[in-house]
Design a protein around this motif. Structure first.
Motif, PDB file in Angstrom:
ATOM      1  N   GLY A  39       0.833  -1.099   0.050  1.00  0.00           N
ATOM      2  CA  GLY A  39       0.112   0.034  -0.058  1.00  0.00           C
ATOM      3  C   GLY A  39       0.772   1.308  -0.045  1.00  0.00           C
ATOM      4  O   GLY A  39       0.484   2.165  -0.530  1.00  0.00           O
ATOM      5  N   GLU A  40       1.866   1.098   0.719  1.00  0.00           N
ATOM      6  CA  GLU A  40       2.856   2.405   0.612  1.00  0.00           C
ATOM      7  C   GLU A  40       3.667   2.571  -0.373  1.00  0.00           C
ATOM      8  O   GLU A  40       4.067   3.681  -0.820  1.00  0.00           O
ATOM      9  CB  GLU A  40       3.568   2.301   2.189  1.00  0.00           C
ATOM     10  N   LEU A  41       4.237   1.372  -0.807  1.00  0.00           N
ATOM     11  CA  LEU A  41       5.474   1.656  -1.763  1.00  0.00           C
ATOM     12  C   LEU A  41       4.934   1.184  -3.207  1.00  0.00           C
ATOM     13  O   LEU A  41       5.496   1.642  -4.019  1.00  0.00           O
ATOM     14  CB  LEU A  41       6.542   0.648  -1.326  1.00  0.00           C
ATOM     15  N   GLY A  42       3.834   0.751  -3.437  1.00  0.00           N
ATOM     16  CA  GLY A  42       3.513   0.031  -4.538  1.00  0.00           C
ATOM     17  C   GLY A  42       3.812  -1.365  -4.716  1.00  0.00           C
ATOM     18  O   GLY A  42       4.894  -1.697  -4.178  1.00  0.00           O
ATOM     19  N   TYR A  43       3.397  -2.161  -5.361  1.00  0.00           N
ATOM     20  CA  TYR A  43       3.609  -3.447  -5.435  1.00  0.00           C
ATOM     21  C   TYR A  43       5.089  -3.606  -6.346  1.00  0.00           C
ATOM     22  O   TYR A  43       6.010  -4.487  -5.696  1.00  0.00           O
ATOM     23  CB  TYR A  43       2.636  -4.450  -6.388  1.00  0.00           C
ATOM     24  N   ASP A  44       5.223  -2.795  -7.520  1.00  0.00           N
ATOM     25  CA  ASP A  44       6.293  -3.060  -8.115  1.00  0.00           C
ATOM     26  C   ASP A  44       7.662  -2.691  -7.493  1.00  0.00           C
ATOM     27  O   ASP A  44       8.604  -3.162  -7.528  1.00  0.00           O
ATOM     28  CB  ASP A  44       6.113  -2.188  -9.431  1.00  0.00           C
ATOM     29  N   ALA A  45       7.576  -1.537  -6.500  1.00  0.00           N
ATOM     30  CA  ALA A  45       8.696  -1.114  -5.689  1.00  0.00           C
ATOM     31  C   ALA A  45       8.926  -1.589  -4.552  1.00  0.00           C
ATOM     32  O   ALA A  45       9.991  -1.842  -4.166  1.00  0.00           O
ATOM     33  CB  ALA A  45       8.589   0.314  -5.455  1.00  0.00           C
ATOM     34  N   ALA A  46       7.976  -2.616  -4.100  1.00  0.00           N
ATOM     35  CA  ALA A  46       8.071  -3.169  -2.789  1.00  0.00           C
ATOM     36  C   ALA A  46       9.178  -4.525  -2.956  1.00  0.00           C
ATOM     37  O   ALA A  46       9.146  -4.955  -4.072  1.00  0.00           O
ATOM     38  CB  ALA A  46       6.757  -3.741  -2.310  1.00  0.00           C
ATOM     39  N   THR A  47       9.728  -4.551  -1.909  1.00  0.00           N
ATOM     40  CA  THR A  47      10.878  -5.898  -1.991  1.00  0.00           C
ATOM     41  C   THR A  47      10.491  -6.794  -0.713  1.00  0.00           C
ATOM     42  O   THR A  47       9.911  -6.336   0.380  1.00  0.00           O
ATOM     43  CB  THR A  47      12.014  -5.449  -1.935  1.00  0.00           C
ATOM     44  N   VAL A  48      11.002  -7.889  -0.941  1.00  0.00           N
ATOM     45  CA  VAL A  48      10.949  -8.967   0.349  1.00  0.00           C
ATOM     46  C   VAL A  48      11.466  -8.297   1.444  1.00  0.00           C
ATOM     47  O   VAL A  48      11.034  -8.345   2.659  1.00  0.00           O
ATOM     48  CB  VAL A  48      11.569 -10.306  -0.202  1.00  0.00           C
TER      49      VAL A  48
END
Length: 211
Positions: A39-48
């Protein structure tokens, strides 16, 4: 009769063991963290790594449950589908014909995803597409439930038989794609999106080849 029948049964603790409770808590912590991070970073930018950092768990603990953020997303979709199924079943049980089920089910779905993805819709980067989950067990169960509802209402109204697999796939695809576009708009209009989707589906139903 055996005397064993007269002895009280020993108490058996039916609660899950501590290890199982820990596994359940860890899995839920990962899903909650992933929902926030996406929600905060977006799916594409989010990492494990972002997800792990939010959970407070060790990285090895994370990989005991999921191998990638794609698997976490699928688990979130599975969780959402499991919680949506009672709403879908409610629409199926009270539907009297094809239109009433389609309208009720799609509106319930649109309201559900609008609520579920409130934070994501507000914060995710403009234009980022929400990925679609793979056919997890609960997602597949939703498909089966829709198909069974279609079979029931079409038989109840003596409608000509059509290919239920194709019909179910098409209706779910319409709802999913229109729902994604609905979530991009401000304000989110679940009623308007439902009306468009239902009219599109109903307009195409009479033209379907009969079996």
């Amino acid at each position: 009769m055996s005397n064993i029948a007269y002895f009280p049964k020993p108490h058996v603790d039916q609660r899950p063991g501590k290890r199982e409770r820990t596994k359940t808590a860890n899995r839920q912590a990962i899903l909650d963290a992933a929902r926030e991070v996406f929600g905060e970073l977006g799916y594409d930018a989010a990492t494990v790594r972002d997800i792990i950092r939010r959970t407070g768990l060790a990285s090895g603990t994370f990989y005991n449950y999921y191998k990638s953020k794609e698997e976490v997303f699928d688990a979130l979709a599975d969780d959402g589908a499991r919680r949506f199924r009672p709403l879908l079943r409610e629409q199926s049980e009270k539907a009297t014909d094809f239109e009433s089920f389609v309208r009720g089910a799609i509106l319930a779905y649109f309201n559900f995803v609008a609520t579920e993805q409130e934070a994501w819709r507000i914060n995710r980067p403009p234009g980022e597409q929400i990925p679609h989950a793979r056919p997890t067990p609960e997602v597949t169960a939703v498909f089966d439930e829709v198909r069974e509802a279609f079979a029931r209402v079409l038989e109840h109204t003596h409608a000509p038989p059509v290919d239920l697999d194709y019909l179910t796939t098409a209706c779910i695809a319409v709802a999913r794609e229109i729902g994604d576009k609905m979530l991009e708009r401000r304000p989110v209009d679940t009623e308007g999106a439902t009306d468009f989707a239902v009219k599109l589906i109903l307009g195409g139903l009479p033209a379907l080849p009969r079996l």
